[in-house]
Design a protein around this motif. Structure first.
Motif, short mmCIF file in Angstrom:
data_model
loop_
_atom_site.label_atom_id
_atom_site.label_comp_id
_atom_site.label_asym_id
_atom_site.label_seq_id
_atom_site.Cartn_x
_atom_site.Cartn_y
_atom_site.Cartn_z
N GLU A 157 0.83 -1.21 0.00
CA GLU A 157 0.00 0.00 0.00
C GLU A 157 0.86 1.26 0.00
N ALA A 158 2.03 1.19 0.61
CA ALA A 158 2.93 2.34 0.63
C ALA A 158 3.40 2.71 -0.78
N LEU A 159 3.41 1.74 -1.70
CA LEU A 159 3.83 2.02 -3.08
C LEU A 159 2.80 2.85 -3.83
N LEU A 160 1.58 2.90 -3.32
CA LEU A 160 0.47 3.52 -4.04
C LEU A 160 0.18 4.94 -3.58
N GLY A 161 1.09 5.52 -2.83
CA GLY A 161 0.85 6.82 -2.23
C GLY A 161 0.69 7.96 -3.20
N ASP A 162 1.15 7.81 -4.46
CA ASP A 162 1.07 8.92 -5.41
C ASP A 162 -0.29 9.00 -6.12
N PHE A 163 -1.15 8.02 -5.90
CA PHE A 163 -2.46 8.05 -6.55
C PHE A 163 -3.45 8.85 -5.72
N HIS A 164 -4.37 9.54 -6.39
CA HIS A 164 -5.40 10.30 -5.70
C HIS A 164 -6.47 9.35 -5.17
N PRO A 165 -7.05 9.65 -4.01
CA PRO A 165 -8.07 8.77 -3.43
C PRO A 165 -9.24 8.48 -4.38
N GLY A 166 -9.62 9.45 -5.20
CA GLY A 166 -10.74 9.24 -6.10
C GLY A 166 -10.49 8.26 -7.22
N GLU A 167 -9.21 8.04 -7.56
CA GLU A 167 -8.91 7.14 -8.67
C GLU A 167 -8.48 5.76 -8.21
N LEU A 168 -8.31 5.58 -6.92
CA LEU A 168 -7.82 4.32 -6.41
C LEU A 168 -8.59 3.91 -5.16
N VAL A 169 -8.97 2.63 -5.10
CA VAL A 169 -9.60 2.06 -3.91
C VAL A 169 -8.76 0.86 -3.48
N VAL A 170 -8.24 0.91 -2.27
CA VAL A 170 -7.44 -0.20 -1.76
C VAL A 170 -8.26 -0.97 -0.74
N THR A 171 -8.34 -2.28 -0.93
CA THR A 171 -9.03 -3.14 0.02
C THR A 171 -8.13 -4.32 0.34
N ARG A 172 -8.40 -4.97 1.46
CA ARG A 172 -7.56 -6.08 1.87
C ARG A 172 -8.38 -7.36 1.99
N ALA A 173 -7.82 -8.45 1.50
CA ALA A 173 -8.43 -9.76 1.65
C ALA A 173 -7.81 -10.40 2.89
N GLU A 174 -8.52 -10.33 4.00
CA GLU A 174 -7.96 -10.87 5.24
C GLU A 174 -7.75 -12.38 5.15
N ASP A 175 -8.54 -13.04 4.29
CA ASP A 175 -8.42 -14.49 4.10
C ASP A 175 -7.60 -14.83 2.86
N TRP A 176 -6.63 -13.96 2.52
CA TRP A 176 -5.86 -14.12 1.28
C TRP A 176 -5.20 -15.48 1.17
N ALA A 177 -4.85 -16.11 2.30
CA ALA A 177 -4.18 -17.41 2.26
C ALA A 177 -5.07 -18.50 1.70
N ASP A 178 -6.38 -18.25 1.60
CA ASP A 178 -7.30 -19.25 1.04
C ASP A 178 -7.15 -19.39 -0.46
#
Length: 242
Positions: free
Chosen positions: A64-85
């Motif tokens: 997520e730190a790599l995505l800091g240059d994008f504006h909030p309106g153009e990017l939505v970051v979400t997390r898959a807590e069960d990503w290991a599935d």
């Protein structure tokens, strides 16, 4: 003023640990130092996808730190807590995030993070109003007449299924309920007769599942300017490692 085309969101699946690659692919870079994740977001956005949703899991804080240059309106970051599935966890998280957008897009263009050679032209072909492939490749290159909530399209490269996959919102609930493990959307796309859109004239569509820094028997040449990725060595046709 009416929009020229129905809204399509981008969806980057970048939650996996990258077990074959040796580290989370969300943190991978090209030999020139370009972040795969940042490049994927730029490519989808430049092709007309808005917003771009990124699903993170393993290594999420650093990614997520790599995505800091994008504006909030153009990017939505979400997390898959069960990503290991497996890949299905990333897809479910991404589709849920798309469904929560307002106003909601008619469709999402889905790509895994491990196709750094993906070009804007390929994405544009998939999300275009007619999704026309090259005429020289025959009738199978033609997509449906218009993009809408029932759309289901998959890029193909000389007949081999690949990405992007464009999924209309009418399919989201069914996919969320049906996907499991690391198979992702493949069974659903087959059962619902996703329309193949030939893109082999634009690029190869190959993904990268191994790290050349730790797998010396694989030689990968990625031309990120032309949107073309070529891979030799390794085992083609393996399931995704996200």
């Amino acid at each position: 003023m009416m929009p020229l085309a129905p809204p399509v969101a981008g969806l980057v699946l970048a939650a996996g640990a990258g077990s074959r690659y040796g580290r989370p692919k969300a943190l991978a870079t090209t030999p020139e130092g370009t972040s795969w994740l940042v490049r994927a977001v730029h490519t989808l956005a430049a092709a007309g996808c808005h917003p771009v949703i990124v699903v993170l899991g393993a290594g999420a804080d650093a990614a997520e730190a790599l995505l800091g240059d994008f504006h909030p309106g153009e990017l939505v970051v979400t997390r898959a807590e069960d990503w290991a599935d497996g890949l299905s966890a990333s897809l479910r998280a991404g589709l849920r995030a798309a469904a929560a957008l307002g106003p909601g897009p008619l469709a999402v263009a889905v790509v895994p993070v491990d196709v750094p050679g993906l070009g804007e032209a390929t994405v544009r072909r998939l999300i275009g109003p007619a999704a026309l492939g090259p005429a020289a490749l025959g009738p199978a290159a033609l997509g449906p007449a218009a993009l809408g909530p029932d759309t289901l399209r998959q890029a193909c490269f000389e007949g081999r299924p690949g990405h992007p996959v464009v999924i209309g919102r009418a399919h989201w609930a069914g996919l969320i309920a049906s996907v499991s493990g690391d198979t992702g959307a493949r069974p659903y796309l087959f059962a619902h007769q996703a329309v193949p859109v030939e893109c082999g004239d634009l690029e190869t569509g190959a993904d990268i599942d191994v790290n050349i820094d730790v797998n010396t028997d694989v030689n990968i040449d990625v031309d990120i300017n032309a949107g073309v990725e070529r891979e030799t060595g390794g085992t083609p046709g393996h399931p995704p490692d996200r």
